[in-house]
Scaffold this motif. Structure first.
Motif, PDB file in Angstrom:
ATOM      1  N   PRO A  33      63.646  31.102  70.237  1.00  0.00           N
ATOM      2  CA  PRO A  33      62.342  32.022  70.140  1.00  0.00           C
ATOM      3  C   PRO A  33      61.936  32.766  71.232  1.00  0.00           C
ATOM      4  CG  PRO A  33      62.161  29.304  70.437  1.00  0.00           C
ATOM      5  CD  PRO A  33      63.833  30.238  71.051  1.00  0.00           C
ATOM      6  N   ILE A  34      62.822  33.708  72.697  1.00  0.00           N
ATOM      7  CA  ILE A  34      62.706  34.540  73.533  1.00  0.00           C
ATOM      8  C   ILE A  34      63.470  35.164  72.130  1.00  0.00           C
ATOM      9  CG2 ILE A  34      63.573  35.363  75.501  1.00  0.00           C
ATOM     10  CD1 ILE A  34      62.940  31.801  76.422  1.00  0.00           C
ATOM     11  N   LEU A  35      64.956  35.707  72.205  1.00  0.00           N
ATOM     12  CA  LEU A  35      65.572  36.296  72.316  1.00  0.00           C
ATOM     13  C   LEU A  35      65.106  37.319  70.540  1.00  0.00           C
ATOM     14  CD1 LEU A  35      69.369  35.114  72.422  1.00  0.00           C
ATOM     15  CD2 LEU A  35      67.473  36.950  74.399  1.00  0.00           C
ATOM     16  N   ILE A  36      64.574  36.941  69.746  1.00  0.00           N
ATOM     17  CA  ILE A  36      63.865  36.719  68.515  1.00  0.00           C
ATOM     18  C   ILE A  36      62.606  38.367  68.564  1.00  0.00           C
ATOM     19  CG2 ILE A  36      62.163  36.793  66.650  1.00  0.00           C
ATOM     20  CD1 ILE A  36      64.201  33.961  65.764  1.00  0.00           C
ATOM     21  N   PRO A  37      61.556  38.201  69.539  1.00  0.00           N
ATOM     22  CA  PRO A  37      60.432  38.844  69.492  1.00  0.00           C
ATOM     23  C   PRO A  37      60.884  39.990  70.423  1.00  0.00           C
ATOM     24  CG  PRO A  37      60.019  36.406  71.609  1.00  0.00           C
ATOM     25  CD  PRO A  37      61.199  36.743  69.652  1.00  0.00           C
ATOM     26  N   LEU A  38      61.865  39.304  71.648  1.00  0.00           N
ATOM     27  CA  LEU A  38      62.640  40.624  72.823  1.00  0.00           C
ATOM     28  C   LEU A  38      63.417  41.679  72.054  1.00  0.00           C
ATOM     29  CD1 LEU A  38      63.750  38.657  75.825  1.00  0.00           C
ATOM     30  CD2 LEU A  38      61.670  40.651  75.532  1.00  0.00           C
ATOM     31  N   GLY A  39      64.259  41.720  70.604  1.00  0.00           N
ATOM     32  CA  GLY A  39      64.635  41.941  70.374  1.00  0.00           C
ATOM     33  C   GLY A  39      64.325  42.730  69.389  1.00  0.00           C
ATOM     34  N   LEU A  40      63.471  42.335  67.995  1.00  0.00           N
ATOM     35  CA  LEU A  40      62.360  42.752  67.159  1.00  0.00           C
ATOM     36  C   LEU A  40      61.916  44.719  68.642  1.00  0.00           C
ATOM     37  CD1 LEU A  40      61.281  40.294  64.918  1.00  0.00           C
ATOM     38  CD2 LEU A  40      63.048  41.910  64.666  1.00  0.00           C
ATOM     39  N   ILE A  41      61.188  44.095  69.114  1.00  0.00           N
ATOM     40  CA  ILE A  41      60.532  44.947  70.010  1.00  0.00           C
ATOM     41  C   ILE A  41      61.126  45.698  70.750  1.00  0.00           C
ATOM     42  CG2 ILE A  41      59.024  45.383  72.376  1.00  0.00           C
ATOM     43  CD1 ILE A  41      57.548  42.437  71.853  1.00  0.00           C
ATOM     44  N   THR A  42      62.375  45.495  71.282  1.00  0.00           N
ATOM     45  CA  THR A  42      63.590  45.962  71.568  1.00  0.00           C
ATOM     46  C   THR A  42      63.741  47.907  70.328  1.00  0.00           C
ATOM     47  OG1 THR A  42      64.140  44.579  73.584  1.00  0.00           O
ATOM     48  CG2 THR A  42      65.635  46.553  73.129  1.00  0.00           C
ATOM     49  N   GLY A  43      64.323  46.785  69.948  1.00  0.00           N
ATOM     50  CA  GLY A  43      64.649  47.254  68.186  1.00  0.00           C
ATOM     51  C   GLY A  43      63.882  48.867  67.775  1.00  0.00           C
ATOM     52  N   SER A  44      62.448  48.357  67.407  1.00  0.00           N
ATOM     53  CA  SER A  44      61.607  49.233  67.386  1.00  0.00           C
ATOM     54  C   SER A  44      61.476  50.492  68.460  1.00  0.00           C
ATOM     55  CB  SER A  44      60.263  48.489  67.050  1.00  0.00           C
ATOM     56  OG  SER A  44      58.818  48.838  67.079  1.00  0.00           O
ATOM     57  N   ALA A  45      61.316  49.820  69.806  1.00  0.00           N
ATOM     58  CA  ALA A  45      60.710  51.042  70.729  1.00  0.00           C
ATOM     59  C   ALA A  45      62.217  51.672  70.755  1.00  0.00           C
ATOM     60  CB  ALA A  45      61.349  50.061  72.373  1.00  0.00           C
ATOM     61  N   THR A  46      63.534  51.282  70.788  1.00  0.00           N
ATOM     62  CA  THR A  46      64.601  52.052  70.452  1.00  0.00           C
ATOM     63  C   THR A  46      64.678  52.997  69.298  1.00  0.00           C
ATOM     64  OG1 THR A  46      65.644  50.274  72.215  1.00  0.00           O
ATOM     65  CG2 THR A  46      66.879  52.039  70.668  1.00  0.00           C
ATOM     66  N   ILE A  47      64.307  52.849  68.548  1.00  0.00           N
ATOM     67  CA  ILE A  47      64.726  54.055  67.522  1.00  0.00           C
ATOM     68  C   ILE A  47      62.907  54.691  67.715  1.00  0.00           C
ATOM     69  CG2 ILE A  47      63.702  53.533  65.010  1.00  0.00           C
ATOM     70  CD1 ILE A  47      64.866  51.024  64.292  1.00  0.00           C
ATOM     71  N   SER A  48      62.158  53.903  67.965  1.00  0.00           N
ATOM     72  CA  SER A  48      60.701  55.295  68.565  1.00  0.00           C
ATOM     73  C   SER A  48      61.769  56.683  69.095  1.00  0.00           C
ATOM     74  CB  SER A  48      59.589  54.865  68.712  1.00  0.00           C
ATOM     75  OG  SER A  48      59.214  53.735  67.871  1.00  0.00           O
ATOM     76  N   THR A  49      62.629  55.545  70.152  1.00  0.00           N
ATOM     77  CA  THR A  49      62.727  56.987  70.950  1.00  0.00           C
ATOM     78  C   THR A  49      63.866  58.063  70.690  1.00  0.00           C
ATOM     79  OG1 THR A  49      62.090  55.211  72.748  1.00  0.00           O
ATOM     80  CG2 THR A  49      62.974  56.784  73.999  1.00  0.00           C
ATOM     81  N   PHE A  50      64.505  57.137  70.446  1.00  0.00           N
ATOM     82  CA  PHE A  50      66.268  57.777  70.578  1.00  0.00           C
ATOM     83  C   PHE A  50      66.501  58.426  68.729  1.00  0.00           C
ATOM     84  CE2 PHE A  50      66.568  55.365  74.615  1.00  0.00           C
ATOM     85  CZ  PHE A  50      66.725  56.120  74.575  1.00  0.00           C
ATOM     86  N   TRP A  51      65.421  58.088  68.089  1.00  0.00           N
ATOM     87  CA  TRP A  51      65.877  58.687  66.581  1.00  0.00           C
ATOM     88  C   TRP A  51      64.731  58.626  65.815  1.00  0.00           C
ATOM     89  CZ3 TRP A  51      69.129  53.880  68.185  1.00  0.00           C
ATOM     90  CH2 TRP A  51      70.438  54.233  68.709  1.00  0.00           C
ATOM     91  N   ALA A  52      64.936  60.167  65.187  1.00  0.00           N
ATOM     92  CA  ALA A  52      63.703  60.831  64.555  1.00  0.00           C
ATOM     93  C   ALA A  52      63.897  59.469  62.665  1.00  0.00           C
ATOM     94  CB  ALA A  52      64.439  62.407  64.306  1.00  0.00           C
ATOM     95  N   GLU A  53      62.983  60.391  62.234  1.00  0.00           N
ATOM     96  CA  GLU A  53      63.097  59.356  60.550  1.00  0.00           C
ATOM     97  C   GLU A  53      64.177  59.715  59.890  1.00  0.00           C
ATOM     98  OE1 GLU A  53      59.834  58.383  57.330  1.00  0.00           O
ATOM     99  OE2 GLU A  53      59.153  59.277  58.981  1.00  0.00           O
ATOM    100  N   ALA A  54      64.670  58.466  59.550  1.00  0.00           N
ATOM    101  CA  ALA A  54      66.243  58.712  58.895  1.00  0.00           C
ATOM    102  C   ALA A  54      65.699  59.327  57.637  1.00  0.00           C
ATOM    103  CB  ALA A  54      66.836  57.164  58.460  1.00  0.00           C
ATOM    104  N   ASP A  55      67.161  59.711  57.224  1.00  0.00           N
ATOM    105  CA  ASP A  55      66.765  60.658  56.083  1.00  0.00           C
ATOM    106  C   ASP A  55      67.069  59.864  55.376  1.00  0.00           C
ATOM    107  OD1 ASP A  55      66.365  63.073  56.740  1.00  0.00           O
ATOM    108  OD2 ASP A  55      68.649  63.534  57.667  1.00  0.00           O
ATOM    109  N   ALA A  56      68.153  58.860  55.179  1.00  0.00           N
ATOM    110  CA  ALA A  56      68.586  57.912  54.145  1.00  0.00           C
ATOM    111  C   ALA A  56      68.034  57.038  53.715  1.00  0.00           C
ATOM    112  CB  ALA A  56      69.629  57.619  54.639  1.00  0.00           C
TER     113      ALA A  56
END
Length: 476
Positions: free
Chosen positions: A257-280
Motif C-alpha cells: 500500500p505504500i510502495l505502489i503509490p510512491l513508485g507510481l508517483i515517483t515514476g511519473s515525476a521522473t519521466i516528466s522531469t528527465f525525459w521528453a516524449e518518447a519516439d518509440a
C-alpha cells in the motif's frame, strides 16, 4: 479598516481566539474567519487580485461581484478537489494497514534493521527521501500509521516520530525537484535543475539534522501520548503488537500500500522531469500508462485497494472486516477533509485581500541583502495567507529579475532562500497544519507548540546555511 494587514489581523484573532480561547470547533472558527475576511475585503482588492492572477477584466469583476458565501464555497470546493480523495484514500490505507497487521509487520522490519534507538532516525531519513518525488501530505498520510504502530513499542516517543516524518518530508518537498515548488523556482530564477537538486539536498540534510535535535527536545518537554481514536484504537494496535510474526502479513504485502503509490508517483515525476516524449510507440505508451497511474489521486486509490486486499486475505476473507475498516476510515477522514477545506477557504479569502501584492509593493526596489530579503518576503507571505506554494511564487516573481543581475553569488542561493522561507510559519490558515494536526491526533495548541516551531527553526537554519555557503562557495 480595509488594509490587508488589518484584515489579516482580524482573521487571526477569530481563528486563534475562537479555537484556543473560545473552544470553537476548528471547522466553525475557520469558516467564520473566512466569512469576516471576505466581508472586509474591498471590491477593488478582489479585482486587483484576479487581474494579478492573469484573469480578464470581465472575469475579475465577476469574481468581485460574486456573493461572499459563493466565494467561500468555491474556495472550499477547490480545496476538497485537491485533498478530498487523497485524505479519504489515505485514511483507508492507514486503517487497513493497522487492522491487517501490515503496519506492525513493517515496524518489526524497521526495528530489525535499526534497533529501537535509531528507529526515529529511520523515519526522518525515510520521509526526507520519499518527500523528494512525492508531495508532503502524501508522505505524511502513508507514514502516520507506521508511527502509530511504532509508538506502541517505543514508549514516550510518539511526538518524536510525528515530528521526524514532518521534518524530513517538509524540507525535501520545498528544496529538491521534481516537486512543484522547486520546479517553479528553477524556471523563474533560471537555475539548472541538477544544481537545484544537489544544493537543495545538501541544505535539506543540514536542516533536518537540526530538526531532529529540536524533535528530541520537544518530545522530552511535551509528553504527548498515542491517543485512542476511531481510525487507530489503542487496544487494536496493542493486540497486533503481541501477535507472532507468522500471524502477520508478509513484508511484501505489508509494503504494497505504500510502495505502489510512491513508485507510481515517483515514476511519473521522473519521466516528466528527465525525459521528453518518447519516439518509440511502445515506450511512449508505457510512459502514458505510468503518467495515468502516477497521478496522485489514482496512485492513492491503487494503494488503498492494495491495503484492502491485504486486509481481506489476512482476515480470512471476512467482508465485515473490510466494511468496518472503510466505515471507520471514512468517518474519521470526513472530519479531516471538512476542517482542512475550511482552512483552505480561509487562506483563499486572505489571498483575495491582495496581501501578497501589498508585500510586493512594500519591498519594491529594495535590493540590499537579497538572500535574507528573499527569505523574509517568502516567510511573510506564507504566514499571512497560508500557502507555501503561493509564497514561493510571489517571492520568485518579485526577485526573478535579480537572476540575471550581476550578483556576487549564483542565483541558486536566492532560490534556496525562497524555498526555506516558505517553511515559516505554519498555523491555522495552512491546510497542511490541519492535516498534520488531525491525522496525528494532536490538539491545535500542541501542534502550535511543536510542529510550527519545528518548521520555523529548520527554515531559519536553512537561511544561515545558505548565507554561509554563498560566502564560501559563490559558484560564479
Amino acid at each position: 479598516m480595509q488594509d490587508p494587514f488589518f484584515i489579516l489581523l482580524a482573521g487571526m484573532l477569530i481563528v486563534v481566539g475562537g479555537i484556543l480561547a473560545g473552544k470553537l470547533n476548528p471547522f466553525i472558527a475557520l469558516l467564520l474567519a473566512a466569512l469576516v475576511v471576505a466581508w472586509m475585503t474591498p471590491y477593488d482588492a478582489i479585482v486587483e487580485f484576479a487581474l494579478g492572477r492573469g484573469q480578464s477584466e470581465a472575469a475579475a469583476n465577476a469574481l468581485a461581484n460574486t456573493a461572499i458565501g459563493e466565494r467561500i464555497a468555491s474556495a472550499f470546493g477547490n480545496t476538497v478537489g485537491k485533498i478530498g480523495i487523497l485524505i479519504a484514500m489515505a485514511a483507508i490505507i492507514g486503517k487497513s494497514m493497522l487492522m491487517s497487521g501490515a503496519a506492525e509487520r513493517i515496524v518489526r522490519a524497521i526495528l530489525g534493521l535499526t534497533g529501537e534507538k535509531n528507529a526515529p532516525l529511520a523515519f526522518l531519513s525515510g520521509s526526507f527521501f520519499l518527500g523528494i518525488p512525492v508531495f508532503f501530505d502524501t508522505v505524511f498520510y502513508l507514514m502516520i500509521p507506521l508511527a502509530k504502530a511504532m509508538a506502541m513499542r517505543l514508549t514516550r516517543s510518539y511526538l518524536l516520530l510525528v515530528l521526524c516524518i514532518t521534518a524530513g518530508a517538509a524540507m525535501a518537498n520545498s528544496l529538491v525537484p521534481p516537486t512543484p515548488g522547486p520546479l517553479f523556482l528553477i524556471a523563474e530564477m533560471n537555475i539548472p535543475i541538477g544544481m537545484m537538486m544537489v544544493g537543495g539536498f545538501l541544505v535539506g540534510l543540514v536542516t533536518i539534522a537540526v530538526g531532529y535535535i529540536f524533535a528530541l527536545w520537544a518530545n522530552k518537554k511535551n509528553q504527548i501520548p498515542l491517543r485512542d481514536s476511531l481510525d487507530a484504537p489503542l487496544a487494536e494496535i496493542q493486540s497486533l503488537a503481541e501477535k507472532g510474526s507468522t500471524q502477520l502479513p508478509s513484508l511484501g504485502a505489508s509494503l504494497s500500500p505504500i510502495l505502489i503509490p510512491l513508485g507510481l508517483i515517483t515514476g511519473s515525476a521522473t519521466i516528466s522531469t528527465f525525459w521528453a516524449e518518447a519516439d518509440a510507440g511502445t515506450l511512449n505508451m508505457l510512459f502514458n500508462i505510468i503518467h495515468f497511474l502516477g497521478e496522485k489521486n489514482m496512485a492513492l486509490i491503487l494503494g488503498a485497494l492494495a491495503a484492502l486486499l491485504t486486509l481481506y486475505f489476512q482476515q480470512d476473507r471476512e467482508r465485515s472486516g473490510m466494511k468496518g475498516a472503510v466505515q471507520a476510515a471514512l468517518t474519521s477522514g470526513g472530519v479531516i477533509i471538512l476542517i482542512t477545506a475550511a482552512g483552505g477557504a480561509f487562506g483563499a479569502m486572505l489571498q483575495q485581500t491582495g496581501i501578497s501584492m501589498r508585500i510586493e509593493s512594500i519591498t519594491e526596489g529594495f535590493q540590499m541583502a537579497l538572500i535574507p530579503l528573499a527569505f523574509f518576503i517568502t516567510a511573510l507571505v506564507r504566514t499571512a495567507q497560508g500557502s507555501a506554494t503561493v509564497a514561493m511564487i510571489t517571492a520568485s516573481g518579485i526577485l526573478s529579475g535579480m537572476s540575471t543581475a550581476s550578483l556576487d553569488y549564483h542565483q541558486l542561493y536566492l532560490g534556496l532562500s525562497i524555498a526555506c522561507g516558505s517553511k515559516l510559519i505554519p498555523w491555522m490558515n495552512d491546510s497542511g497544519f490541519w492535516i498534520v494536526c488531525k491525522m496525528s491526533n494532536l490538539t491545535e495548541k500542541e501542534a502550535l507548540k511543536t510542529f510550527s516551531p519545528l518548521l520555523t527553526i529548520m527554515g531559519v537554519v536553512g537561511l544561515l546555511t545558505i548565507l554561509l555557503a554563498a560566502k564560501l562557495f559563490p559558484l560564479v
